[in-house]
Scaffold this active site. Structure first.
Site, PDB file in Angstrom:
ATOM      1  N   HIS A 239      -6.807   8.542  -8.044  1.00  0.00           N
ATOM      2  CA  HIS A 239      -7.013   9.697  -7.004  1.00  0.00           C
ATOM      3  C   HIS A 239      -8.360  10.278  -6.774  1.00  0.00           C
ATOM      4  O   HIS A 239      -8.548  11.215  -7.586  1.00  0.00           O
ATOM      5  CB  HIS A 239      -5.953  11.000  -7.139  1.00  0.00           C
ATOM      6  CG  HIS A 239      -4.716  10.173  -6.900  1.00  0.00           C
ATOM      7  ND1 HIS A 239      -3.633  10.959  -7.618  1.00  0.00           N
ATOM      8  CD2 HIS A 239      -4.142   9.075  -6.377  1.00  0.00           C
ATOM      9  CE1 HIS A 239      -2.316  10.152  -7.338  1.00  0.00           C
ATOM     10  NE2 HIS A 239      -2.214   9.097  -6.727  1.00  0.00           N
TER      11      HIS A 239
HETATM   12  C1  LIG Z   1      -1.783   1.653  -8.390  1.00  0.00           C
HETATM   13  C2  LIG Z   1      -1.935   2.986  -7.396  1.00  0.00           C
HETATM   14  C3  LIG Z   1      -1.069   3.888  -7.212  1.00  0.00           C
HETATM   15  C4  LIG Z   1      -1.309   4.788  -6.311  1.00  0.00           C
HETATM   16  N1  LIG Z   1      -0.339   5.856  -6.196  1.00  0.00           N
HETATM   17  C5  LIG Z   1      -0.418   6.669  -5.237  1.00  0.00           C
HETATM   18  C6  LIG Z   1       0.457   7.752  -5.082  1.00  0.00           C
HETATM   19  O1  LIG Z   1       1.827   7.686  -5.857  1.00  0.00           O
HETATM   20  N2  LIG Z   1       0.402   8.768  -4.254  1.00  0.00           N
HETATM   21  C7  LIG Z   1      -0.667   8.836  -3.614  1.00  0.00           C
HETATM   22  O2  LIG Z   1      -0.630   9.805  -2.776  1.00  0.00           O
HETATM   23  N3  LIG Z   1      -1.608   7.859  -3.587  1.00  0.00           N
HETATM   24  C8  LIG Z   1      -1.409   6.845  -4.556  1.00  0.00           C
HETATM   25  N4  LIG Z   1      -2.633   5.944  -4.601  1.00  0.00           N
HETATM   26  C9  LIG Z   1      -3.849   6.129  -3.939  1.00  0.00           C
HETATM   27  C10 LIG Z   1      -3.569   5.652  -2.420  1.00  0.00           C
HETATM   28  O3  LIG Z   1      -3.372   4.247  -2.551  1.00  0.00           O
HETATM   29  C11 LIG Z   1      -4.946   5.947  -1.676  1.00  0.00           C
HETATM   30  O4  LIG Z   1      -4.909   7.648  -1.574  1.00  0.00           O
HETATM   31  C12 LIG Z   1      -5.051   5.772  -0.338  1.00  0.00           C
HETATM   32  O5  LIG Z   1      -4.706   4.309   0.058  1.00  0.00           O
HETATM   33  C13 LIG Z   1      -6.036   5.927   0.532  1.00  0.00           C
HETATM   34  O6  LIG Z   1      -6.108   5.482   1.824  1.00  0.00           O
HETATM   35  P1  LIG Z   1      -7.386   4.853   2.575  1.00  0.00           P
HETATM   36  O7  LIG Z   1      -6.891   4.360   3.999  1.00  0.00           O
HETATM   37  O8  LIG Z   1      -8.434   6.065   2.620  1.00  0.00           O
HETATM   38  O9  LIG Z   1      -7.987   3.768   1.609  1.00  0.00           O
HETATM   39  P2  LIG Z   1      -7.108   2.118   1.518  1.00  0.00           P
HETATM   40  O10 LIG Z   1      -5.781   2.406   1.625  1.00  0.00           O
HETATM   41  O11 LIG Z   1      -7.837   1.579   0.305  1.00  0.00           O
HETATM   42  O12 LIG Z   1      -7.655   1.460   2.749  1.00  0.00           O
HETATM   43  C14 LIG Z   1      -9.129   1.063   2.846  1.00  0.00           C
HETATM   44  C15 LIG Z   1      -9.048  -0.411   3.361  1.00  0.00           C
HETATM   45  O13 LIG Z   1     -10.391  -0.694   3.821  1.00  0.00           O
HETATM   46  C16 LIG Z   1     -10.569  -1.873   3.413  1.00  0.00           C
HETATM   47  N5  LIG Z   1     -12.224  -2.224   3.264  1.00  0.00           N
HETATM   48  C17 LIG Z   1     -12.810  -1.511   1.908  1.00  0.00           C
HETATM   49  N6  LIG Z   1     -14.021  -1.614   2.095  1.00  0.00           N
HETATM   50  C18 LIG Z   1     -14.326  -2.432   3.250  1.00  0.00           C
HETATM   51  C19 LIG Z   1     -15.395  -2.779   3.876  1.00  0.00           C
HETATM   52  N7  LIG Z   1     -16.618  -2.678   3.217  1.00  0.00           N
HETATM   53  N8  LIG Z   1     -15.429  -3.323   5.167  1.00  0.00           N
HETATM   54  C20 LIG Z   1     -13.923  -3.502   5.617  1.00  0.00           C
HETATM   55  N9  LIG Z   1     -13.015  -3.179   4.958  1.00  0.00           N
HETATM   56  C21 LIG Z   1     -13.134  -2.527   3.833  1.00  0.00           C
HETATM   57  C22 LIG Z   1      -9.834  -2.390   2.218  1.00  0.00           C
HETATM   58  O14 LIG Z   1      -9.759  -3.724   2.082  1.00  0.00           O
HETATM   59  C23 LIG Z   1      -8.353  -1.392   2.520  1.00  0.00           C
HETATM   60  O15 LIG Z   1      -7.484  -2.188   3.422  1.00  0.00           O
HETATM   61  C24 LIG Z   1      -2.170   5.086  -5.525  1.00  0.00           C
HETATM   62  C25 LIG Z   1      -3.285   4.187  -5.394  1.00  0.00           C
HETATM   63  C26 LIG Z   1      -3.129   3.021  -6.588  1.00  0.00           C
HETATM   64  C27 LIG Z   1      -4.456   1.876  -6.561  1.00  0.00           C
END
Ligand SMILES: Cc1cc2nc3c(=O)[nH]c(=O)nc-3n(C[C@H](O)[C@H](O)[C@H](O)COP(=O)(O)OP(=O)(O)OC[C@H]3O[C@@H](n4cnc5c(N)ncnc54)[C@H](O)[C@@H]3O)c2cc1C
Length: 319
Positions: A239
């Site tokens: 987080h």
């Molecule tokens: C093991 C684990 C457990 C978790 N448990 C929880 C939980 O219980 N509760 C909770 O609230 N949160 C949890 N999280 C956190 C949660 O996964 C994140 O808060 C959430 O995924 C963030 O969403 P996002 O869309 O910002 O990023 P992401 O879901 O990471 O999506 C970003 C996307 O962008 C893509 N990307 C990255 N860089 C580039 C680039 N340069 N060019 C193009 N594409 C790119 C990635 O491949 C990915 O598909 C957990 C995370 C992990 C790893």
């Protein structure tokens, strides 16, 4: 995607550069760019592309990279000679959470910290390689350690605490001066340590968890507090927040309330990078809510009239 291209005034994105599976680089022209690559990657892309002024912790100026925050974890492991928990069984949502010590849910008088966190006993399906707690004083390896793992794996449970971290001027993200990725781009560098508020908060939550644990009459109790100085090595939580925070003032925030870059208004930055502080809750629900909020503003207002959705006086003063 490797970077965002800007015009010569650095106030408008003209497109992005991405690489295909065999490493060929392409430019994709764009009228609008949405960064949604995970909070820390958003900050990395902004710094590499020159979107917004990088944060300088010495002078306190700049906005991209500031307000990075994490969360602070601790646990109390309980070992019971006569209880069996079958920890290999479980599911993501199986557990009990106490929210009475989160945010402003309790009286902070005399405690010396603000905010809080949750206390959780969850059983998510403990993998034996990941999860093999042993009582304090057990050797770290060898026959005695193996016997202790076999004895306690099935007879232990943990009460965890998951606390808020307030942003601190010394915690930030910037570009690494030494290390580069395969594309020659500087890596993102994280500078972080826990500060007094985090540690006091965690001590308080851990004390509550320990009291609850001891009232269950375990055979042994082990208390694991946050490492200070902070070490990134043991997994704690994923987080991460901040680095491109939302706000009312371009001198202290990277994006406005609609997650639109103050400096390059045809770039929107979605993710926990927008959080000014890290609450004592998991971030993803709020990330989703903010995304809906931003996308609604893009649809409703920006597409009809592309330009800054918020006119800030401070932005005008700065120019
Ligand atoms: C093991 C684990 C457990 C978790 N448990 C929880 C939980 O219980 N509760 C909770 O609230 N949160 C949890 N999280 C956190 C949660 O996964 C994140 O808060 C959430 O995924 C963030 O969403 P996002 O869309 O910002 O990023 P992401 O879901 O990471 O999506 C970003 C996307 O962008 C893509 N990307 C990255 N860089 C580039 C680039 N340069 N060019 C193009 N594409 C790119 C990635 O491949 C990915 O598909 C957990 C995370 C992990 C790893």
């Amino acid at each position: 995607m490797l970077r965002v291209n800007l015009d010569s005034a650095r106030t408008r994105a003209t497109g992005v550069v991405y690489a295909d599976a065999v490493g060929r680089e392409f430019e994709q022209p764009a009228e609008m760019v949405v960064l949604a690559a995970y909070g820390m990657n958003n900050v990395h892309l902004m710094l590499i592309s020159g979107i917004g002024e990088p944060y300088d912790p010495a002078g306190g100026r700049g906005v991209v990279g500031r307000n990075y925050a994490y969360q602070v974890m601790s646990s109390v492991n309980l070992f019971f000679e006569n209880q069996v928990f079958n920890p290999f069984m479980g599911s993501g949502g199986l557990g009990e959470v106490i929210d009475d010590f989160n945010g402003d849910n309790f009286d902070h008088s005399g405690l010396g910290f603000i905010s809080g966190g949750y206390i959780i006993a969850g059983q998510t399906g403990a993998r034996p390689i990941q999860n093999h707690p042993v009582p304090d004083g057990t050797p770290k390896w060898g026959g005695q350690w193996k016997r202790a793992v076999a004895q306690w794996y099935n007879r232990s449970m943990a009460i965890g605490t998951h606390g808020s971290v307030m942003s601190h001027r010394a915690n930030y993200l910037d570009l690494d001066p030494t290390y580069k990725d395969a594309w020659g781009r500087p890596l993102l560098r994280l500078t972080f340590d826990h500060h007094d508020n985090d540690l006091r908060l965690s001590n308080h939550l851990t004390g509550v968890a320990e009291k609850i644990g001891r009232s269950m009459n375990p055979t042994h109790v082990s208390v694991n507090r946050p490492q200070h100085p902070y070490s990134i090595v043991p997994y704690q939580t994923s987080h991460n927040t901040g680095g491109a925070i939302m706000g009312d003032d371009p001198r202290t925030s990277a994006v406005n309330r609609y997650l639109q870059s103050w400096d390059v208004p045809n770039v929107f930055v979605l993710g926990a990078s927008a959080f000014p502080q890290n609450a004592g809750y998991n971030p993803t629900g709020t990330v989703g809510a903010l995304t809906y909020w931003s996308v609604e503003a893009i649809k409703r207002d920006y597409l009809k009239n592309p330009g800054p959705l918020v006119q800030a006086q401070a932005q005008a003063d700065r120019k």
